[in-house]
Scaffold this motif. Structure first.
Motif, PDB file in Angstrom:
ATOM      1  N   PHE A 115      -7.349   0.492   0.942  1.00 48.42           N
ATOM      2  CA  PHE A 115      -8.252   1.544   1.392  1.00 48.42           C
ATOM      3  C   PHE A 115      -7.581   2.244   2.565  1.00 48.42           C
ATOM      4  O   PHE A 115      -7.330   1.633   3.603  1.00 48.42           O
ATOM      5  N   GLY A 139     -12.330   7.990   3.225  1.00 48.38           N
ATOM      6  CA  GLY A 139     -11.098   7.290   2.952  1.00 48.38           C
ATOM      7  C   GLY A 139     -10.700   7.486   1.511  1.00 48.38           C
ATOM      8  O   GLY A 139     -11.370   8.185   0.753  1.00 48.38           O
ATOM      9  N   GLN A 140      -9.607   6.875   1.149  1.00 50.00           N
ATOM     10  CA  GLN A 140      -9.127   6.939  -0.220  1.00 50.00           C
ATOM     11  C   GLN A 140      -8.722   5.538  -0.659  1.00 50.00           C
ATOM     12  O   GLN A 140      -8.136   4.774   0.108  1.00 50.00           O
ATOM     13  N   LEU A 141      -9.027   5.248  -1.920  1.00 54.98           N
ATOM     14  CA  LEU A 141      -8.859   3.919  -2.468  1.00 54.98           C
ATOM     15  C   LEU A 141      -7.844   3.958  -3.604  1.00 54.98           C
ATOM     16  O   LEU A 141      -7.922   4.806  -4.485  1.00 54.98           O
ATOM     17  N   CYS A 195       0.835  -1.205   0.000  1.00 46.55           N
ATOM     18  CA  CYS A 195       0.000   0.000   0.000  1.00 46.55           C
ATOM     19  C   CYS A 195       0.868   1.253   0.000  1.00 46.55           C
ATOM     20  O   CYS A 195       0.489   2.269  -0.583  1.00 46.55           O
ATOM     21  N   LYS A 217      -8.074  -4.731   0.609  1.00 45.29           N
ATOM     22  CA  LYS A 217      -9.438  -5.186   0.330  1.00 45.29           C
ATOM     23  C   LYS A 217      -9.393  -6.122  -0.867  1.00 45.29           C
ATOM     24  O   LYS A 217      -8.418  -6.156  -1.615  1.00 45.29           O
ATOM     25  N   ASP A 248     -10.348   6.315  -6.269  1.00 39.83           N
ATOM     26  CA  ASP A 248     -11.711   6.782  -6.043  1.00 39.83           C
ATOM     27  C   ASP A 248     -12.048   8.014  -6.860  1.00 39.83           C
ATOM     28  O   ASP A 248     -13.206   8.427  -6.890  1.00 39.83           O
TER      29      ASP A 248
END
Length: 191
Positions: free
Chosen positions: A102, A113-115, A62, A84, A179
């Motif tokens: 996420f 949040g940010q994806l 991530c 996720k 996102d």
């Protein structure tokens, strides 16, 4: 027009005028910042130094998937990342082919949040995924970087400055997800 709609319209116009008056021409906000309305950290959106992650250059995490400035902004805001399941329409991407993260503050109950996601994807799987998304009402846009598939802005939880919500970018053998379409610029590499 009912008085309630007039009040809402007038209030929105006043808010827009107030926000416009608060910034001087040519003035830019420092980055990273925190949006007070959502408490979501906003990282600078600059083109990535490495346009497409290369999972063979190291382990995709991530933190390695997105720019160091974005990681610093999210971490400074107290956010952490959780992985996720990476599902595109009817296509599920295995953990050894890609990663979906996420970022959010898991210490508080929130939907903010940010994806960010990146995965290897064969041409056949990319075609199947795009077909599935388009059948579900997503929109296609061809660009020099590849094929963008974005959700209908009418149903988006949030949009970027250009009105794009959650967006996939399909390239030659890979796919990115963020996102917003602007958020795709923050995905820069693995390892």
């Amino acid at each position: 027009m009912p008085p309630r709609i007039v009040s809402i319209t007038a209030g929105a116009a006043f808010l827009l005028a107030a926000l416009t008056a608060c910034s001087a021409p040519g003035e830019t906000a420092p980055t990273p910042t925190t949006d007070p309305a959502t408490s979501a950290p906003q990282a600078s959106v600059e083109p990535a130094a490495t346009p497409d992650p290369d999972p063979t250059s190291g382990a995709l995490t991530c933190e390695s998937m997105i720019s160091p400035g974005t990681v610093a902004a999210l971490t400074e805001a107290g956010w952490t990342a959780e992985t996720k399941d990476f599902v595109i329409g009817d296509t599920t991407i295995s953990e050894d082919e890609g990663l979906l993260c996420f970022w959010g503050d898991y210490a508080v109950a929130s939907d903010h949040g940010q994806l960010y996601g990146w995965a290897e994807l064969s041409a056949g799987a990319a075609s199947d995924a795009q077909t599935s998304l388009l059948a579900a009402g997503w929109h296609r846009e061809d660009g020099p970087e590849g094929v963008y598939i974005t959700e209908d802005p009418q149903y988006a939880m949030g949009t970027d400055d250009d009105g794009y919500g959650m967006t996939y970018l399909f390239g030659d053998g890979w796919v990115k997800l963020a996102d917003t379409k602007q958020g795709l610029l923050l995905i820069e590499g693995a390892g």
